[in-house]
Design a protein around this motif. Structure first.
Motif, PDB file in Angstrom:
ATOM      1  N   PHE A   1       5.091 -17.561 -27.999  1.00  0.00           N
ATOM      2  CA  PHE A   1       6.133 -17.898 -28.974  1.00  0.00           C
ATOM      3  C   PHE A   1       6.210 -19.398 -29.300  1.00  0.00           C
ATOM      4  N   GLY A   2       5.594 -20.238 -28.466  1.00  0.00           N
ATOM      5  CA  GLY A   2       5.682 -21.677 -28.678  1.00  0.00           C
ATOM      6  C   GLY A   2       6.939 -22.290 -28.094  1.00  0.00           C
ATOM      7  N   GLU A   3       7.831 -21.455 -27.572  1.00  0.00           N
ATOM      8  CA  GLU A   3       9.073 -21.914 -26.958  1.00  0.00           C
ATOM      9  C   GLU A   3       9.619 -20.790 -26.078  1.00  0.00           C
ATOM     10  N   MET A   4      10.604 -21.115 -25.260  1.00  0.00           N
ATOM     11  CA  MET A   4      11.209 -20.079 -24.431  1.00  0.00           C
ATOM     12  C   MET A   4      12.065 -19.179 -25.309  1.00  0.00           C
ATOM     13  N   PRO A   5      11.802 -17.874 -25.321  1.00  0.00           N
ATOM     14  CA  PRO A   5      12.548 -16.979 -26.205  1.00  0.00           C
ATOM     15  C   PRO A   5      13.918 -16.627 -25.634  1.00  0.00           C
ATOM     16  N   GLN A   6      14.797 -16.222 -26.524  1.00  0.00           N
ATOM     17  CA  GLN A   6      16.078 -15.673 -26.088  1.00  0.00           C
ATOM     18  C   GLN A   6      15.842 -14.283 -25.523  1.00  0.00           C
ATOM     19  N   VAL A   7      16.363 -14.032 -24.335  1.00  0.00           N
ATOM     20  CA  VAL A   7      16.173 -12.737 -23.690  1.00  0.00           C
ATOM     21  C   VAL A   7      17.192 -11.744 -24.217  1.00  0.00           C
ATOM     22  N   GLY A   8      16.699 -10.567 -24.623  1.00  0.00           N
ATOM     23  CA  GLY A   8      17.599  -9.510 -25.065  1.00  0.00           C
ATOM     24  C   GLY A   8      18.000  -8.586 -23.937  1.00  0.00           C
ATOM     25  N   LEU A   9      17.001  -8.122 -23.185  1.00  0.00           N
ATOM     26  CA  LEU A   9      17.225  -7.244 -22.032  1.00  0.00           C
ATOM     27  C   LEU A   9      16.196  -7.567 -20.964  1.00  0.00           C
ATOM     28  N   GLU A  10      16.594  -7.403 -19.703  1.00  0.00           N
ATOM     29  CA  GLU A  10      15.677  -7.552 -18.584  1.00  0.00           C
ATOM     30  C   GLU A  10      15.626  -6.241 -17.812  1.00  0.00           C
ATOM     31  N   MET A  11      14.427  -5.780 -17.484  1.00  0.00           N
ATOM     32  CA  MET A  11      14.262  -4.579 -16.657  1.00  0.00           C
ATOM     33  C   MET A  11      12.870  -4.611 -16.058  1.00  0.00           C
ATOM     34  N   ASN A  12      12.748  -4.105 -14.822  1.00  0.00           N
ATOM     35  CA  ASN A  12      11.457  -4.162 -14.147  1.00  0.00           C
ATOM     36  C   ASN A  12      10.509  -3.035 -14.553  1.00  0.00           C
ATOM     37  N   SER A  13      11.000  -2.078 -15.307  1.00  0.00           N
ATOM     38  CA  SER A  13      10.171  -0.963 -15.750  1.00  0.00           C
ATOM     39  C   SER A  13       9.595  -1.253 -17.135  1.00  0.00           C
ATOM     40  N   GLN A  14       8.259  -1.325 -17.223  1.00  0.00           N
ATOM     41  CA  GLN A  14       7.641  -1.537 -18.530  1.00  0.00           C
ATOM     42  C   GLN A  14       7.798  -0.310 -19.420  1.00  0.00           C
ATOM     43  N   GLU A  15       7.849   0.864 -18.813  1.00  0.00           N
ATOM     44  CA  GLU A  15       8.102   2.070 -19.593  1.00  0.00           C
ATOM     45  C   GLU A  15       9.484   1.983 -20.235  1.00  0.00           C
ATOM     46  N   ALA A  16      10.457   1.457 -19.503  1.00  0.00           N
ATOM     47  CA  ALA A  16      11.799   1.277 -20.065  1.00  0.00           C
ATOM     48  C   ALA A  16      11.786   0.224 -21.167  1.00  0.00           C
ATOM     49  N   GLN A  17      11.000  -0.835 -20.983  1.00  0.00           N
ATOM     50  CA  GLN A  17      10.879  -1.851 -22.031  1.00  0.00           C
ATOM     51  C   GLN A  17      10.357  -1.218 -23.316  1.00  0.00           C
ATOM     52  N   LYS A  18       9.362  -0.342 -23.206  1.00  0.00           N
ATOM     53  CA  LYS A  18       8.815   0.323 -24.385  1.00  0.00           C
ATOM     54  C   LYS A  18       9.877   1.202 -25.042  1.00  0.00           C
ATOM     55  N   ARG A  19      10.635   1.934 -24.251  1.00  0.00           N
ATOM     56  CA  ARG A  19      11.645   2.829 -24.808  1.00  0.00           C
ATOM     57  C   ARG A  19      12.761   2.054 -25.520  1.00  0.00           C
ATOM     58  N   PHE A  20      13.174   0.927 -24.927  1.00  0.00           N
ATOM     59  CA  PHE A  20      14.192   0.126 -25.582  1.00  0.00           C
ATOM     60  C   PHE A  20      13.644  -0.502 -26.862  1.00  0.00           C
ATOM     61  N   CYS A  21      12.364  -0.883 -26.820  1.00  0.00           N
ATOM     62  CA  CYS A  21      11.728  -1.431 -28.012  1.00  0.00           C
ATOM     63  C   CYS A  21      11.705  -0.379 -29.123  1.00  0.00           C
ATOM     64  N   LEU A  22      11.398   0.855 -28.775  1.00  0.00           N
ATOM     65  CA  LEU A  22      11.391   1.951 -29.738  1.00  0.00           C
ATOM     66  C   LEU A  22      12.780   2.198 -30.327  1.00  0.00           C
ATOM     67  N   SER A  23      13.812   1.869 -29.556  1.00  0.00           N
ATOM     68  CA  SER A  23      15.186   2.077 -30.037  1.00  0.00           C
ATOM     69  C   SER A  23      15.685   0.914 -30.885  1.00  0.00           C
ATOM     70  N   GLY A  24      14.873  -0.176 -30.955  1.00  0.00           N
ATOM     71  CA  GLY A  24      15.250  -1.301 -31.800  1.00  0.00           C
ATOM     72  C   GLY A  24      15.921  -2.444 -31.092  1.00  0.00           C
ATOM     73  N   GLU A  25      15.586  -2.654 -29.801  1.00  0.00           N
ATOM     74  CA  GLU A  25      16.246  -3.706 -29.021  1.00  0.00           C
ATOM     75  C   GLU A  25      15.490  -5.030 -29.001  1.00  0.00           C
ATOM     76  N   GLY A  26      14.456  -5.193 -29.840  1.00  0.00           N
ATOM     77  CA  GLY A  26      13.780  -6.481 -29.892  1.00  0.00           C
ATOM     78  C   GLY A  26      12.295  -6.382 -29.618  1.00  0.00           C
ATOM     79  N   PHE A  27      11.676  -7.522 -29.255  1.00  0.00           N
ATOM     80  CA  PHE A  27      10.246  -7.587 -28.999  1.00  0.00           C
ATOM     81  C   PHE A  27       9.913  -7.139 -27.577  1.00  0.00           C
TER      82      PHE A  27
END
Length: 300
Positions: free
Chosen positions: A215-241
Protein backbone atom coordinates in the motif's frame (compact mmCIF):
# COMPACT_ATOMS: atom_id res chain seq x y z
CA UNK A 1 17.66 -48.13 31.86
CA UNK A 2 14.65 -50.44 31.93
CA UNK A 3 12.95 -50.50 28.52
CA UNK A 4 9.56 -51.43 30.01
CA UNK A 5 9.67 -48.30 32.15
CA UNK A 6 10.26 -46.22 29.04
CA UNK A 7 7.35 -47.89 27.29
CA UNK A 8 5.12 -47.15 30.29
CA UNK A 9 6.17 -43.50 30.20
CA UNK A 10 5.63 -43.35 26.43
CA UNK A 11 2.06 -44.67 26.59
CA UNK A 12 1.11 -42.32 29.44
CA UNK A 13 2.57 -39.37 27.52
CA UNK A 14 0.50 -40.25 24.43
CA UNK A 15 -2.71 -40.78 26.38
CA UNK A 16 -2.31 -37.87 28.79
CA UNK A 17 -3.80 -39.99 31.57
CA UNK A 18 -2.56 -42.98 33.56
CA UNK A 19 -5.99 -44.62 33.45
CA UNK A 20 -6.20 -44.66 29.65
CA UNK A 21 -2.61 -45.83 29.24
CA UNK A 22 -3.13 -48.63 31.80
CA UNK A 23 -6.18 -49.82 29.89
CA UNK A 24 -4.23 -49.90 26.63
CA UNK A 25 -1.34 -51.82 28.22
CA UNK A 26 -3.76 -54.10 30.07
CA UNK A 27 -2.12 -53.54 33.45
CA UNK A 28 -3.30 -51.89 36.66
CA UNK A 29 -3.04 -48.14 37.01
CA UNK A 30 -0.99 -48.50 40.19
CA UNK A 31 1.55 -50.76 38.44
CA UNK A 32 1.84 -48.30 35.57
CA UNK A 33 2.27 -45.35 37.92
CA UNK A 34 4.96 -47.27 39.80
CA UNK A 35 6.86 -47.99 36.57
CA UNK A 36 6.92 -44.32 35.61
CA UNK A 37 7.96 -43.30 39.13
CA UNK A 38 10.81 -45.83 39.09
CA UNK A 39 12.00 -44.40 35.76
CA UNK A 40 11.99 -40.87 37.18
CA UNK A 41 13.72 -41.96 40.39
CA UNK A 42 16.40 -44.04 38.68
CA UNK A 43 17.30 -41.24 36.25
CA UNK A 44 16.81 -38.36 38.68
CA UNK A 45 14.32 -36.46 36.51
CA UNK A 46 10.69 -35.32 36.59
CA UNK A 47 8.99 -36.26 33.32
CA UNK A 48 5.39 -35.34 34.12
CA UNK A 49 3.54 -32.53 35.83
CA UNK A 50 0.67 -34.37 37.50
CA UNK A 51 -2.81 -33.00 38.23
CA UNK A 52 -6.33 -34.30 38.83
CA UNK A 53 -7.17 -33.82 35.15
CA UNK A 54 -4.19 -35.85 33.91
CA UNK A 55 -0.53 -35.31 33.15
CA UNK A 56 1.51 -32.94 30.99
CA UNK A 57 5.09 -33.39 29.92
CA UNK A 58 7.84 -31.32 31.49
CA UNK A 59 10.54 -29.86 29.22
CA UNK A 60 12.73 -32.87 29.95
CA UNK A 61 9.73 -35.15 29.44
CA UNK A 62 9.14 -33.73 25.95
CA UNK A 63 12.74 -34.45 25.00
CA UNK A 64 12.50 -38.01 26.29
CA UNK A 65 9.15 -38.49 24.52
CA UNK A 66 10.64 -37.49 21.16
CA UNK A 67 13.48 -39.97 21.57
CA UNK A 68 11.02 -42.68 22.61
CA UNK A 69 9.08 -42.13 19.39
CA UNK A 70 12.22 -42.86 17.38
CA UNK A 71 13.16 -45.75 19.66
CA UNK A 72 9.86 -47.61 19.39
CA UNK A 73 9.49 -46.87 15.69
CA UNK A 74 12.93 -48.41 15.15
CA UNK A 75 11.99 -51.35 17.34
CA UNK A 76 8.92 -51.95 15.18
CA UNK A 77 10.97 -51.67 11.98
CA UNK A 78 13.44 -54.29 13.28
CA UNK A 79 10.57 -56.56 14.23
CA UNK A 80 9.04 -56.23 10.75
CA UNK A 81 12.40 -56.88 9.12
CA UNK A 82 13.04 -60.04 11.14
CA UNK A 83 9.52 -61.31 10.43
CA UNK A 84 9.78 -60.32 6.76
CA UNK A 85 6.75 -58.05 7.14
CA UNK A 86 6.29 -55.34 4.48
CA UNK A 87 5.41 -51.91 5.90
CA UNK A 88 2.09 -50.76 4.48
CA UNK A 89 0.36 -47.42 4.16
CA UNK A 90 -2.41 -47.78 6.73
CA UNK A 91 -3.49 -46.75 10.21
CA UNK A 92 -3.59 -43.26 11.73
CA UNK A 93 -2.42 -40.19 9.80
CA UNK A 94 -2.06 -37.50 12.47
CA UNK A 95 -1.05 -34.02 11.38
CA UNK A 96 -1.92 -30.34 11.76
CA UNK A 97 -2.71 -27.59 9.24
CA UNK A 98 -3.90 -24.00 9.24
CA UNK A 99 -7.53 -23.52 8.28
CA UNK A 100 -6.79 -22.08 4.82
CA UNK A 101 -4.59 -25.07 4.00
CA UNK A 102 -7.34 -27.45 5.13
CA UNK A 103 -10.10 -25.64 3.22
CA UNK A 104 -8.25 -24.77 0.02
CA UNK A 105 -5.52 -27.40 -0.37
CA UNK A 106 -6.45 -30.62 1.36
CA UNK A 107 -10.06 -31.43 0.47
CA UNK A 108 -9.41 -32.93 -2.97
CA UNK A 109 -5.99 -34.56 -2.31
CA UNK A 110 -7.24 -36.04 0.94
CA UNK A 111 -10.29 -37.42 -0.87
CA UNK A 112 -8.19 -39.08 -3.60
CA UNK A 113 -5.64 -40.30 -1.04
CA UNK A 114 -8.34 -42.05 1.01
CA UNK A 115 -9.71 -43.74 -2.11
CA UNK A 116 -6.22 -45.05 -2.84
CA UNK A 117 -5.40 -46.01 0.77
CA UNK A 118 -8.75 -46.84 2.42
CA UNK A 119 -7.10 -48.22 5.58
CA UNK A 120 -5.60 -44.84 6.46
CA UNK A 121 -7.51 -42.86 9.13
CA UNK A 122 -6.71 -39.13 8.95
CA UNK A 123 -6.81 -37.02 12.12
CA UNK A 124 -6.29 -33.30 11.44
CA UNK A 125 -5.67 -30.56 14.01
CA UNK A 126 -6.56 -27.09 12.71
CA UNK A 127 -5.73 -23.69 14.13
CA UNK A 128 -3.36 -20.74 13.94
CA UNK A 129 0.30 -21.28 12.93
CA UNK A 130 1.39 -21.03 16.58
CA UNK A 131 -1.23 -23.58 17.64
CA UNK A 132 -0.38 -26.18 15.05
CA UNK A 133 3.40 -25.90 15.39
CA UNK A 134 3.08 -26.26 19.16
CA UNK A 135 0.96 -29.36 18.56
CA UNK A 136 4.06 -30.98 17.03
CA UNK A 137 5.72 -30.69 20.42
CA UNK A 138 2.83 -31.44 22.75
CA UNK A 139 0.85 -34.06 20.79
CA UNK A 140 1.54 -37.05 18.55
CA UNK A 141 0.94 -35.06 15.34
CA UNK A 142 3.76 -36.04 12.99
CA UNK A 143 3.89 -32.93 10.79
CA UNK A 144 2.14 -29.66 9.97
CA UNK A 145 1.28 -27.71 6.81
CA UNK A 146 1.23 -23.91 6.96
CA UNK A 147 2.26 -20.69 5.21
CA UNK A 148 4.03 -18.96 8.10
CA UNK A 149 7.17 -20.19 9.82
CA UNK A 150 7.01 -20.19 13.61
CA UNK A 151 10.47 -19.75 15.10
CA UNK A 152 11.04 -22.67 17.46
CA UNK A 153 14.52 -24.23 17.83
CA UNK A 154 13.40 -27.86 17.56
CA UNK A 155 11.20 -27.48 14.45
CA UNK A 156 12.44 -28.00 10.89
CA UNK A 157 10.79 -26.66 7.74
CA UNK A 158 10.73 -27.95 4.19
CA UNK A 159 9.28 -25.92 1.31
CA UNK A 160 6.47 -27.62 -0.62
CA UNK A 161 5.45 -24.83 -3.01
CA UNK A 162 5.21 -21.06 -3.50
CA UNK A 163 1.88 -19.29 -3.87
CA UNK A 164 1.27 -15.86 -5.39
CA UNK A 165 -0.77 -13.45 -3.28
CA UNK A 166 -3.62 -11.32 -4.59
CA UNK A 167 -5.40 -8.28 -3.20
CA UNK A 168 -9.19 -8.69 -3.40
CA UNK A 169 -12.36 -6.89 -2.45
CA UNK A 170 -16.04 -7.11 -3.28
CA UNK A 171 -16.66 -5.75 -6.82
CA UNK A 172 -19.37 -3.37 -5.57
CA UNK A 173 -16.91 -1.72 -3.19
CA UNK A 174 -14.41 -1.15 -5.99
CA UNK A 175 -17.11 0.46 -8.15
CA UNK A 176 -18.41 2.55 -5.25
CA UNK A 177 -14.97 3.97 -4.43
CA UNK A 178 -13.73 4.19 -8.02
CA UNK A 179 -11.50 7.22 -8.63
CA UNK A 180 -9.17 8.58 -11.32
CA UNK A 181 -6.49 5.94 -10.59
CA UNK A 182 -6.17 2.54 -8.95
CA UNK A 183 -3.97 4.05 -6.23
CA UNK A 184 -6.66 6.60 -5.31
CA UNK A 185 -9.38 3.93 -5.42
CA UNK A 186 -7.36 1.72 -3.07
CA UNK A 187 -6.86 4.66 -0.70
CA UNK A 188 -10.60 5.42 -0.74
CA UNK A 189 -11.47 1.81 0.13
CA UNK A 190 -8.90 1.69 2.93
CA UNK A 191 -10.28 4.90 4.43
CA UNK A 192 -13.90 3.75 4.25
CA UNK A 193 -13.68 -0.01 4.83
CA UNK A 194 -10.15 -0.85 5.97
CA UNK A 195 -7.86 -3.84 5.62
CA UNK A 196 -8.61 -7.38 6.87
CA UNK A 197 -5.61 -8.94 8.59
CA UNK A 198 -4.49 -11.39 11.24
CA UNK A 199 -4.57 -10.29 14.87
CA UNK A 200 -1.44 -8.29 15.65
CA UNK A 201 -0.03 -8.86 12.15
CA UNK A 202 0.86 -5.22 11.58
CA UNK A 203 3.04 -5.28 14.71
CA UNK A 204 5.09 -8.18 13.30
CA UNK A 205 8.15 -7.45 11.17
CA UNK A 206 7.43 -9.33 7.94
CA UNK A 207 3.65 -8.70 7.69
CA UNK A 208 4.31 -5.02 8.41
CA UNK A 209 6.90 -4.88 5.62
CA UNK A 210 4.55 -6.69 3.21
CA UNK A 211 1.64 -4.26 3.68
CA UNK A 212 3.99 -1.28 3.46
CA UNK A 213 5.24 -2.58 0.11
CA UNK A 214 1.65 -3.31 -0.97
CA UNK A 215 0.00 0.00 0.00
CA UNK A 216 2.97 2.36 0.41
CA UNK A 217 1.80 3.17 3.94
CA UNK A 218 0.31 1.50 6.99
CA UNK A 219 -3.35 0.80 6.15
CA UNK A 220 -6.32 1.40 8.38
CA UNK A 221 -7.39 -1.93 9.85
CA UNK A 222 -11.01 -2.88 9.35
CA UNK A 223 -11.08 -6.27 11.08
CA UNK A 224 -8.51 -8.56 12.67
CA UNK A 225 -8.88 -12.36 12.79
CA UNK A 226 -6.43 -15.25 12.77
CA UNK A 227 -8.50 -17.30 10.32
CA UNK A 228 -7.74 -16.57 6.67
CA UNK A 229 -10.91 -18.41 5.72
CA UNK A 230 -12.80 -15.91 7.89
CA UNK A 231 -10.93 -13.04 6.23
CA UNK A 232 -12.14 -14.31 2.84
CA UNK A 233 -15.73 -14.61 4.06
CA UNK A 234 -15.74 -11.10 5.50
CA UNK A 235 -14.20 -9.83 2.28
CA UNK A 236 -17.02 -11.51 0.34
CA UNK A 237 -19.52 -9.72 2.59
CA UNK A 238 -17.98 -6.33 1.75
CA UNK A 239 -15.79 -5.61 4.78
CA UNK A 240 -12.78 -4.27 2.87
CA UNK A 241 -9.52 -5.55 1.36
CA UNK A 242 -7.99 -8.98 1.99
CA UNK A 243 -4.55 -10.08 0.81
CA UNK A 244 -4.74 -13.84 0.29
CA UNK A 245 -3.14 -16.58 -1.78
CA UNK A 246 -4.64 -16.54 -5.26
CA UNK A 247 -5.27 -20.25 -5.02
CA UNK A 248 -7.58 -19.54 -2.09
CA UNK A 249 -9.82 -17.07 -3.95
CA UNK A 250 -9.44 -18.22 -7.56
CA UNK A 251 -12.97 -19.59 -7.85
CA UNK A 252 -14.54 -16.46 -6.34
CA UNK A 253 -12.58 -14.27 -8.79
CA UNK A 254 -13.71 -16.36 -11.77
CA UNK A 255 -17.34 -16.18 -10.63
CA UNK A 256 -17.16 -12.41 -10.17
CA UNK A 257 -17.75 -12.61 -6.43
CA UNK A 258 -14.39 -10.96 -5.70
CA UNK A 259 -12.48 -8.33 -7.65
CA UNK A 260 -8.74 -8.89 -8.14
CA UNK A 261 -7.11 -5.52 -7.56
CA UNK A 262 -4.22 -4.78 -9.96
CA UNK A 263 -0.98 -4.40 -7.97
CA UNK A 264 2.66 -4.27 -9.01
CA UNK A 265 4.89 -7.19 -7.98
CA UNK A 266 2.52 -9.24 -5.78
CA UNK A 267 4.25 -11.17 -3.02
CA UNK A 268 4.77 -14.92 -2.84
CA UNK A 269 4.37 -17.04 0.27
CA UNK A 270 5.73 -20.52 0.73
CA UNK A 271 3.68 -23.52 1.79
CA UNK A 272 5.80 -25.21 4.45
CA UNK A 273 6.01 -28.72 5.81
CA UNK A 274 6.97 -28.54 9.50
CA UNK A 275 8.14 -31.39 11.73
CA UNK A 276 10.28 -31.94 14.81
CA UNK A 277 14.02 -32.05 14.25
CA UNK A 278 15.35 -35.57 13.96
CA UNK A 279 11.91 -37.11 13.63
CA UNK A 280 11.53 -39.91 11.11
CA UNK A 281 8.08 -39.69 9.57
CA UNK A 282 6.00 -42.84 9.15
CA UNK A 283 5.43 -44.40 5.73
CA UNK A 284 1.81 -43.20 5.83
CA UNK A 285 2.86 -39.60 6.48
CA UNK A 286 5.60 -39.67 3.85
CA UNK A 287 3.19 -41.10 1.27
CA UNK A 288 0.54 -38.48 2.04
CA UNK A 289 3.04 -35.59 1.84
CA UNK A 290 4.23 -36.83 -1.55
CA UNK A 291 0.59 -37.09 -2.69
CA UNK A 292 -0.22 -33.51 -1.57
CA UNK A 293 2.98 -32.14 -3.13
CA UNK A 294 2.12 -33.66 -6.52
CA UNK A 295 -1.43 -32.31 -6.28
CA UNK A 296 -0.26 -28.75 -5.47
CA UNK A 297 2.36 -28.82 -8.25
CA UNK A 298 -0.31 -29.94 -10.71
CA UNK A 299 -2.57 -26.99 -9.85
CA UNK A 300 -0.04 -24.17 -9.92
Amino acid sequence: MELNYLRAFFEVAKAGKFSEAAQKLNISQSALSRSVSLLEESEGVILFDRSKSGVTLTAKGRDVFQLCEDLFRTEKAIENLCRNVQETCEGPLKFAATDNVVNDYLIEPLHTFRRKYPKVIPSITSGSPDDIVNSLIHTDNEFALLFAKVALPNIEYQKISSEVMTLVCKPEIWKECKSSSNEKTIKNILEKYGYLCSIGALQSTRPKRVVMELFGEMPQVGLEMNSQEAQKRFCLSGEGFAYLTRFMVEDEIKKGLLFEVPVDNPHEFNLWLAYRKGRQLSLTSRTFIEHVTKYVEGHL
